[in-house]
Structures are given as structure tokens and as C-alpha cells.
Design a protein around this motif. Structure first.
Motif, PDB file in Angstrom:
ATOM      1  N   MET A  56       0.830  -1.206   0.000  1.00 54.48           N
ATOM      2  CA  MET A  56       0.000   0.000   0.000  1.00 54.48           C
ATOM      3  C   MET A  56       0.871   1.265   0.000  1.00 54.48           C
ATOM      4  SD  MET A  56      -1.425   2.629   1.833  1.00 54.48           S
ATOM      5  CE  MET A  56      -0.823   2.157   3.465  1.00 54.48           C
ATOM      6  N   MET A  57       1.909   1.222   0.841  1.00 49.66           N
ATOM      7  CA  MET A  57       2.753   2.409   0.960  1.00 49.66           C
ATOM      8  C   MET A  57       3.347   2.784  -0.405  1.00 49.66           C
ATOM      9  SD  MET A  57       6.200   3.107   3.069  1.00 49.66           S
ATOM     10  CE  MET A  57       5.758   2.848   4.773  1.00 49.66           C
ATOM     11  N   ASN A  58       3.836   1.774  -1.090  1.00 51.10           N
ATOM     12  CA  ASN A  58       4.435   2.044  -2.397  1.00 51.10           C
ATOM     13  C   ASN A  58       3.416   2.666  -3.352  1.00 51.10           C
ATOM     14  OD1 ASN A  58       6.568   0.925  -1.290  1.00 51.10           O
ATOM     15  ND2 ASN A  58       6.886  -0.712  -2.801  1.00 51.10           N
ATOM     16  N   LYS A  59       2.199   2.116  -3.325  1.00 51.27           N
ATOM     17  CA  LYS A  59       1.160   2.581  -4.241  1.00 51.27           C
ATOM     18  C   LYS A  59       0.823   4.060  -3.975  1.00 51.27           C
ATOM     19  CE  LYS A  59      -3.620   1.570  -5.387  1.00 51.27           C
ATOM     20  NZ  LYS A  59      -4.488   1.738  -4.239  1.00 51.27           N
ATOM     21  N   VAL A  60       0.667   4.405  -2.703  1.00 48.46           N
ATOM     22  CA  VAL A  60       0.290   5.778  -2.386  1.00 48.46           C
ATOM     23  C   VAL A  60       1.428   6.750  -2.675  1.00 48.46           C
ATOM     24  CG1 VAL A  60      -0.425   7.361  -0.581  1.00 48.46           C
ATOM     25  CG2 VAL A  60      -1.384   5.055  -0.666  1.00 48.46           C
ATOM     26  N   ILE A  61       2.604   6.389  -2.236  1.00 50.59           N
ATOM     27  CA  ILE A  61       3.740   7.274  -2.509  1.00 50.59           C
ATOM     28  C   ILE A  61       3.913   7.426  -4.021  1.00 50.59           C
ATOM     29  CG2 ILE A  61       6.248   7.534  -2.321  1.00 50.59           C
ATOM     30  CD1 ILE A  61       6.187   6.397   0.385  1.00 50.59           C
ATOM     31  N   ASN A  62       3.717   6.316  -4.701  1.00 47.73           N
ATOM     32  CA  ASN A  62       3.847   6.346  -6.145  1.00 47.73           C
ATOM     33  C   ASN A  62       2.863   7.342  -6.766  1.00 47.73           C
ATOM     34  OD1 ASN A  62       4.996   5.612  -8.486  1.00 47.73           O
ATOM     35  ND2 ASN A  62       3.753   3.765  -8.797  1.00 47.73           N
ATOM     36  N   SER A  63       1.626   7.264  -6.323  1.00 49.09           N
ATOM     37  CA  SER A  63       0.613   8.187  -6.832  1.00 49.09           C
ATOM     38  C   SER A  63       0.983   9.632  -6.470  1.00 49.09           C
ATOM     39  CB  SER A  63      -0.753   7.814  -6.248  1.00 49.09           C
ATOM     40  OG  SER A  63      -1.495   8.957  -5.943  1.00 49.09           O
ATOM     41  N   LEU A  79       7.042   4.534  11.170  1.00 48.58           N
ATOM     42  CA  LEU A  79       5.796   5.297  11.313  1.00 48.58           C
ATOM     43  C   LEU A  79       5.764   6.551  10.442  1.00 48.58           C
ATOM     44  CD1 LEU A  79       5.504   4.968  15.183  1.00 48.58           C
ATOM     45  CD2 LEU A  79       4.604   3.443  13.407  1.00 48.58           C
ATOM     46  N   ILE A  80       6.919   7.021  10.058  1.00 44.77           N
ATOM     47  CA  ILE A  80       6.999   8.178   9.164  1.00 44.77           C
ATOM     48  C   ILE A  80       8.001   7.858   8.058  1.00 44.77           C
ATOM     49  CG2 ILE A  80       7.569  10.620   8.942  1.00 44.77           C
ATOM     50  CD1 ILE A  80       6.762  11.060  11.784  1.00 44.77           C
ATOM     51  N   ALA A  81       7.482   7.752   6.830  1.00 49.44           N
ATOM     52  CA  ALA A  81       8.360   7.495   5.691  1.00 49.44           C
ATOM     53  C   ALA A  81       8.773   8.828   5.093  1.00 49.44           C
ATOM     54  CB  ALA A  81       7.626   6.652   4.644  1.00 49.44           C
ATOM     55  N   VAL A  82      10.074   9.026   4.980  1.00 50.20           N
ATOM     56  CA  VAL A  82      10.566  10.302   4.466  1.00 50.20           C
ATOM     57  C   VAL A  82      11.149  10.119   3.075  1.00 50.20           C
ATOM     58  CG1 VAL A  82      12.089  12.255   4.856  1.00 50.20           C
ATOM     59  CG2 VAL A  82      11.114  11.033   6.809  1.00 50.20           C
ATOM     60  N   ASP A  83      10.628  10.891   2.147  1.00 46.71           N
ATOM     61  CA  ASP A  83      11.172  10.877   0.784  1.00 46.71           C
ATOM     62  C   ASP A  83      11.922  12.180   0.548  1.00 46.71           C
ATOM     63  OD1 ASP A  83      11.474  10.428  -2.062  1.00 46.71           O
ATOM     64  OD2 ASP A  83       9.921  11.967  -2.267  1.00 46.71           O
ATOM     65  N   PHE A  84      13.174  12.070   0.171  1.00 47.76           N
ATOM     66  CA  PHE A  84      13.962  13.271  -0.068  1.00 47.76           C
ATOM     67  C   PHE A  84      14.325  13.409  -1.542  1.00 47.76           C
ATOM     68  CE2 PHE A  84      18.147  15.435  -0.309  1.00 47.76           C
ATOM     69  CZ  PHE A  84      17.676  16.695   0.010  1.00 47.76           C
ATOM     70  N   GLU A  85      14.017  14.550  -2.124  1.00 42.38           N
ATOM     71  CA  GLU A  85      14.371  14.833  -3.513  1.00 42.38           C
ATOM     72  C   GLU A  85      15.619  15.676  -3.538  1.00 42.38           C
ATOM     73  OE1 GLU A  85       9.835  15.597  -5.223  1.00 42.38           O
ATOM     74  OE2 GLU A  85      11.429  17.076  -5.402  1.00 42.38           O
ATOM     75  N   ALA A  86      16.711  15.121  -4.008  1.00 42.94           N
ATOM     76  CA  ALA A  86      17.976  15.844  -3.967  1.00 42.94           C
ATOM     77  C   ALA A  86      17.938  17.109  -4.836  1.00 42.94           C
ATOM     78  CB  ALA A  86      19.112  14.932  -4.425  1.00 42.94           C
ATOM     79  N   ASN A  87      17.248  17.027  -5.985  1.00 38.55           N
ATOM     80  CA  ASN A  87      17.289  18.174  -6.902  1.00 38.55           C
ATOM     81  C   ASN A  87      16.497  19.383  -6.401  1.00 38.55           C
ATOM     82  OD1 ASN A  87      14.969  16.603  -7.282  1.00 38.55           O
ATOM     83  ND2 ASN A  87      14.645  17.455  -9.336  1.00 38.55           N
ATOM     84  N   THR A  88      15.405  19.153  -5.698  1.00 38.02           N
ATOM     85  CA  THR A  88      14.617  20.300  -5.200  1.00 38.02           C
ATOM     86  C   THR A  88      14.903  20.617  -3.741  1.00 38.02           C
ATOM     87  OG1 THR A  88      12.801  18.869  -4.511  1.00 38.02           O
ATOM     88  CG2 THR A  88      12.698  19.768  -6.758  1.00 38.02           C
ATOM     89  N   GLY A  89      15.459  19.669  -3.011  1.00 32.38           N
ATOM     90  CA  GLY A  89      15.676  19.871  -1.586  1.00 32.38           C
ATOM     91  C   GLY A  89      14.422  19.669  -0.761  1.00 32.38           C
ATOM     92  N   ILE A  90      13.381  19.077  -1.376  1.00 31.79           N
ATOM     93  CA  ILE A  90      12.116  18.873  -0.657  1.00 31.79           C
ATOM     94  C   ILE A  90      12.103  17.499   0.009  1.00 31.79           C
ATOM     95  CG2 ILE A  90       9.618  18.570  -0.909  1.00 31.79           C
ATOM     96  CD1 ILE A  90       9.653  20.627  -3.138  1.00 31.79           C
ATOM     97  N   ALA A  91      11.855  17.488   1.329  1.00 32.33           N
ATOM     98  CA  ALA A  91      11.668  16.239   2.062  1.00 32.33           C
ATOM     99  C   ALA A  91      10.179  16.084   2.337  1.00 32.33           C
ATOM    100  CB  ALA A  91      12.447  16.261   3.380  1.00 32.33           C
ATOM    101  N   THR A  92       9.574  15.022   1.810  1.00 32.00           N
ATOM    102  CA  THR A  92       8.161  14.779   2.079  1.00 32.00           C
ATOM    103  C   THR A  92       8.043  13.735   3.178  1.00 32.00           C
ATOM    104  OG1 THR A  92       7.645  15.266  -0.221  1.00 32.00           O
ATOM    105  CG2 THR A  92       5.941  14.161   1.062  1.00 32.00           C
ATOM    106  N   MET A  93       7.313  14.088   4.235  1.00 32.94           N
ATOM    107  CA  MET A  93       7.156  13.160   5.367  1.00 32.94           C
ATOM    108  C   MET A  93       5.736  12.589   5.333  1.00 32.94           C
ATOM    109  SD  MET A  93       9.317  15.078   8.334  1.00 32.94           S
ATOM    110  CE  MET A  93      10.983  15.713   7.942  1.00 32.94           C
ATOM    111  N   PHE A  94       5.655  11.276   5.141  1.00 33.21           N
ATOM    112  CA  PHE A  94       4.369  10.577   5.053  1.00 33.21           C
ATOM    113  C   PHE A  94       4.043   9.929   6.401  1.00 33.21           C
ATOM    114  CE2 PHE A  94       6.153  10.462   0.763  1.00 33.21           C
ATOM    115  CZ  PHE A  94       5.079  10.767  -0.052  1.00 33.21           C
TER     116      PHE A  94
END
Lengths: 277, 277, 277
Positions: C1-8, C34-49
Motif C-alpha cells: 500500500m505504501m508504495n502505491k500511495v507514494i507512487n501516486s 511510522l513516518i516514511a521520508v522521501d527526499f528529492e535531492a534536486n529540489t531539496g524537498i523532504a516529504t514526510m508521510f
């Protein structure tokens, strides 16, 4: 007249005249001549009708009755919520403290004014510090301290018609509103509108009162009572301990300030008026 | 140019050129070269025209003239109210303090900056503490300290066109606005918008300025002067003692805070800029 | 599920699944389970799910992970800004602290509650005191402490649909919100709406949340991520030192107050709940 108006008020709330006759006229809950209190046992709603023709002047007698009425409602566990409205049917909620009384006392240099502020203080603390839900059904003009009374309620429904006005018109009458009045308006309308309202001193119609946050809702005459009762019912359904604790928490800074000022500084209320003497 | 603009300004206020010639140009009330003051004896309105091309830079000279002009207006019992506007007809109210001056002083590590803040403080207290009605006719861009100047007025009418902007764009220029600026914006726009305005640092067009409460009214060019004069006239008609006492009461917390800070903490103003050096 | 939502989520941000696979799932930046963090190196945006089914309960473990995640983002110079959102796709942002846990601890009279408030305090200071831009993408219900989490962000985009709600519903559950919660809501929504929101305890739909200032923007589902990213990008472009200093300046009074209270008064947080025991 009182019977007729209360009757009309109660018809709108789907109650018979007989219940009001017993409650508000023949045996008011705690009101005297100046405030008729109708208590509905089944809903726990106490409606307080201001009844001091021609303008519900807030003199020492009125302030005292008002203080006693809210203190009784506060103590009485059967009272779940309060509606504040006017019994006068010519478009007056209350004009507040009679400025001419203040002028005259200033000229006479007697103790009336200091006595008035004493009773005013007790009235303010009793109403602002009441932890039960209070809703104002503003069915006529509410100016100066009359507006303050409405602002101390938790929710304000205002009659939307061509002539009903509300506001702090003190500056227009040559008086600077007391600091706690400025704070009260700020807490209701926010800083921006508080400056406009207290400095400009204009009386606002229903649309402007809604826009500036002075009232929460405006309504045609036929729905005023129903809307006030509906909103009060919503507040009554909130667990009372949590409601009361949160209400006092929101109001604590202003309550503490006005109490401290009274003890330390008797000039606090009178100061704005000294330039009138 | 000055004559032409003032003339146009006065035509909109139904006055003849001859009166302005005497008042603002040949014999300004208290203004110097940088601020032309036109005083109308019959209405008691003093109009202060910012006149420092190209952008009404608020350097030490401008601040001093502004401080003197408002102090004179405050003392002169014939002055009932003040309008603040720009004489420049290319869309500039004022861009505020010139950031390049600040950068350069920081690099030179000289005393210019500390001197500037000293004059800035006196200017702020004189304008914010003036107890007469002051209305801003914002006829061009008002950014950073230029926006602050407008916010210190009691009422703001802003030109609604495609290009005029207002705002505290300090963060966009790499500067954190001083704490008293944050407090000032809060007192005008409320906490919610104050955060958006000071943190985001965007310059707002007239519609957004109205929505966030930065200005009270927006108007096409032809009505700007008339609306500013009309609003000022309304404020002038309020008994002046009550108006002044209420205005100072509303502003007392911020005035007291900025005065205390100046004495106790000379870093108060300079602090936001240290990271630029 | 996590992959699907993050993917979307990432598809909406025009990124491929591969990048998220590395970042948020296989090697989260600082998040745990409990908190999945996605970090985009090019924008510097960390998304905390937020990822604690079924309701992203804010228990001690969740609070600790959240505290660590934001502290890591604060320290990591490559992180320019943070998005906070929920990974759950059944309409839950977070329901906040589980009230049943609080009830049970009160009944048991054990140390859970005092321990919880301890971790809650650290979480609050870490998130409210983070000086980088933080945007909430509210993609489900955010109630009580869940709403507080969103309010601590710098900008809030909320999903506008028929069922998503936000609010401080403590009074409805028999709890008086803590004083700092009242102050936080005041700083976001202004005094007027803060009273309505904290006293009435109603959960607001997107339209009402926008009207009362609880959120800055509402949007259909398909635009939620894009709008949150756009707004964050705007904030990231402001010079970070100025942004951070201004943000902390705006929040300093509340931060100082909550810190002082913790040291001097351990009852500060627990007090509202004592009447439940």
C-alpha cells in the motif's frame, strides 16, 4: 406590553403563553423589575429580557439586577444556557450607560460615577466570567456599553433590518473607551476591525457588523429567536465542564487584567471621562 | 513637476491653484525640500507630499523632515488632520529605506546604519504617536519601510490599478523584518495575514492588500484624493480629545515596547541586518 | 500500500517511482516505520508521510519519530523545505492523540499520561521551532492534536471534498484544550475564529476551514500535491536566513511560553484532562 412581547418570543420557540406567564412574569427565576427571566425546565434555557423602557439604560439598578441574574443562572445547576435579549419592541437592545448621567455627575463632582463604575465592574466580571453558554439575540440597537454586553456573550445573532445598529460609539460622544473595552473588541473582531470600531466610533448595520465580526450571524426578524435558540442548543450539547474550562481559558487574560486594574487603579474606568467635566 | 502634481491633486479637492502656490510651494507649513506640506486653513487638512525622486528614499534627511513635519502638525492647533501621499507621478509612494545604503554601510562597517536607525526610531515614534487623524493616499508602490509608513496611518486608501503594489518584502531581500514591524502588521492585518505578509515577503496588489487588511479601501485613480479626503473628514468630525486618547490607547503597547527597546537594546533594529555583512 | 500511495503522490509531482523507491522505502532519510521520508535531492524537498494505520495515532512512538524526522531535516543542509502529509488513503491525515489511551491512563493513574506530554512537548518545540519552510498537504481528517500538527506548518493546503474535516474537537470530547493550543489557533485564525473553533469544538469542512483561516488554500484531490509543492517552492526561494529568522520571530512568544511552562508547571498539559479521571 411585556406579556405580548414575551408571548411573541415564545411562540417562535414553540412554547405556550401559559409557561411564560408562570416563569417570567408571575415568578421570574431571579430577575426583578428590570430583567424578566423565563426559565424552561425541559431545555435548561434561561431567557433574560431587558425591560427598562425606554432604552434599557444601564444605571446602577439595571447593572445590579443583571449581575444577580447571571450569578443565579451560574449557580443554578438546572440552567444549561442563557439567552440575552430585549423585551422592548421599538428597536432597542440597550443603549448602555446613559451618558447624560455621566455628564451630570461629572458636573456635580459627586460620587455617582465612581459608584457606577463599581457596579459596572461587578457586572462585567459576572457576565464575562460566566462559564455557561450565553447567546445574544440582538433585536434592537446595541451601542457603547450595550454593545459590550452583547460582545461578552459567546455567540451573537443580530436582527438584519434597515435600522438596527451596533457599535462602540464612545469617541463620537467625546469619550475614549476604556482599555478593557478595546481589548474586548480586539478579542471578538481582531486587531484590524477593533481599531476601526473603537476609533471611528460609527454604529454598524447588520451587514457591517457581520463583516467585522462584531456579530456571528444576521437574520430576518422571524428567525431571530429560532436561530439564537438553535445556536445555544449546540453549545449546551458540548460537555459543560470542557466548555466552561475552555471559555474561562480564553477569557482569563482580560478577566485577570480588569480585576487587577480595579484593585490597583480606581482611575481605570473614570479616566476616559475626566475631560468632560 | 511639483506644481503640476499638486495642482492636479488640488483640483480633485476642488481648490484653486493659487491657494496651493502660497501654501505648499512658496511657503510650506513645515516641510523642507523633501516633503512639501500644503495646509488648507478652512478644513484644517495638512497634505504632506513626499518629494524625493526617484523613489522617495527614506534616508536620514527624509526621515528628519518627516519627523519635523508631523511634529509641527501635531503642535499646530489649526491642523485637524493629515494626508500622506507622494508627489511623484510615476507610481511610487515610497520604496522605504534604500537597501543598498544598508549593504554598503555594513561593508564599510561605519556608523551610518546605527545613525539611520536612530533617526528611524524618532520618525516612528513621531508618526505612530501622533494623536491626530492621519490618512494615507497610496498612489504608488509602498514597499518595506514605505509600507510601514502607510500602516502607521489611521486609514489607507490605495490606488487600484495593474501595477501598484504594497508589502513588507524584507525577507525577499534577505532581511528579517524587526520585531516591531511584525507587531505593527499584526495590529493592522491580524495574526493570520501578518505571518503571510512578513514571512512570504510578497508585494500585494490592491485586491490582495484589501483582502488581507493592509489597506482599508481601494479606488481608481480619479477618486483617490476624494476618498482620502472624505475619510479624513469623517475622522476630523470625531471629538479630537476622544479620538486622540483612543488612538494612543490602541497604540500604547507597541509604542511602549519600541521605546523600551531603544533604550535597553541598541541591537534591536540592526540585528536583522547583521547577516548581510 | 505504501508504495502505491507514494507512487501516486510522486506521479503528481512528476517524479518516477524509482526515485521514491530509493528514498522513502528502502532508505528513508530519517524516518522509521511510522513516518516514511522521501527526499528529492534536486529540489531539496523532504516529504514526510505519516504511516501508522488506521488513524496515524500520535502515541509516544509516533511523537518520537516525528521529532527525530524534523530535527534531522533541520540539521541537514540539503533539505530546503518539508511537506507533511499522510500515506493512508482512506481519508485520514491524523486523529491526533488517542483519547482512549488518555482515559485509560487516567483510570489506571499511571505515568503514561505524564510521559506522553513530555514527548508531546519535545515534538511541539521541534516542529514549531523548525526554521525551514514546512507545508501541510492535508489529505484527510485532521482533528485535535492532528489539527495542531497542521497548524504548526507554515502553509496549509486542504483537500476539498465532501468528507474531509479539520478542527480542535477537544471540548466535544469533554476536554479543554491546553492554553498553548488556544494561543496557536489565535496566531493562525485570529482571536475571533479561535474562540469559535476551540470553544465550539466543531470539525470544519474545507470551505469553513478556509473561511476561518485554519487553512490557506483548498483544492480538489488531483491538485493537492501540486499546490503544496508549488507553495513550498515559493517559500524555498526566499533567502533562507531571512525566512528562518522571521519565522522564529513570529513564533518566539508562543515558543518561549510553552518552554517556560514546561519547566515551571508540569500540570500545564495534564490539567485539562484531570476531570476525566
Amino acid at each position: 406590553m411585556m406579556n405580548k412581547v414575551i408571548n411573541s418570543f415564545l411562540r417562535q420557540s414553540h412554547r405556550s403563553y401559559s409557561s411564560i406567564a408562570a416563569a417570567a412574569i408571575q415568578k421570574p427565576m431571579a430577575g426583578g423589575d428590570l430583567i424578566a427571566v423565563d426559565f424552561e425546565a425541559n431545555t435548561g434555557i434561561a431567557t433574560m429580557f431587558l425591560n427598562k423602557p425606554p432604552a434599557n439604560d444601564m444605571d446602577v439598578d439595571m447593572l445590579d439586577e443583571a449581575t444577580n441574574a447571571i450569578k443565579d443562572a451560574q449557580k443554578n445547576s438546572r440552567v444549561k444556557g442563557i439567552i440575552l435579549t430585549s423585551i422592548l419592541d421599538w428597536g432597542v437592545f440597550t443603549h448602555g450607560i446613559n451618558i447624560m448621567d455621566v455628564y451630570k455627575s461629572n458636573k456635580r463632582n459627586d460620587s455617582y460615577l465612581s459608584e457606577l463604575w463599581d457596579h459596572f465592574h461587578d457586572w462585567f466580571v459576572a457576565w464575562y466570567g460566566c462559564d455557561k453558554p450565553v447567546v445574544a439575540a440582538i433585536n434592537g440597537n446595541a451601542s457603547s456599553t450595550g454593545c459590550i454586553w452583547a460582545l461578552m456573550c459567546d455567540y451573537r445573532v443580530m436582527l438584519a433590518d434597515q435600522k438596527t445598529k451596533i457599535g462602540i460609539n464612545d469617541t463620537q460622544m467625546g469619550i475614549a473607551p476604556a482599555p478593557f473595552v478595546v481589548d474586548l473588541v480586539r478579542s471578538v473582531s481582531g486587531s484590524r476591525h477593533a481599531e476601526e470600531i473603537t476609533l471611528g466610533g460609527r454604529l454598524l448595520d447588520a451587514e457591517d457588523a457581520l463583516r467585522t465580526g462584531l456579530v456571528n450571524e444576521i437574520t430576518p426578524k422571524d428567525y431571530l429567536v429560532a436561530r439564537a435558540r438553535h445556536q445555544l442548543q449546540q453549545l449546551i450539547e458540548i460537555p459543560p465542564e470542557a466548555y466552561g474550562a475552555t471559555k474561562l481559558r480564553l477569557r482569563e487574560p482580560l478577566l485577570r487584567n480588569i480585576t487587577a486594574k480595579k484593585e490597583s487603579d480606581p482611575e481605570y474606568y473614570q479616566q476616559p471621562l475626566t475631560h468632560l467635566s
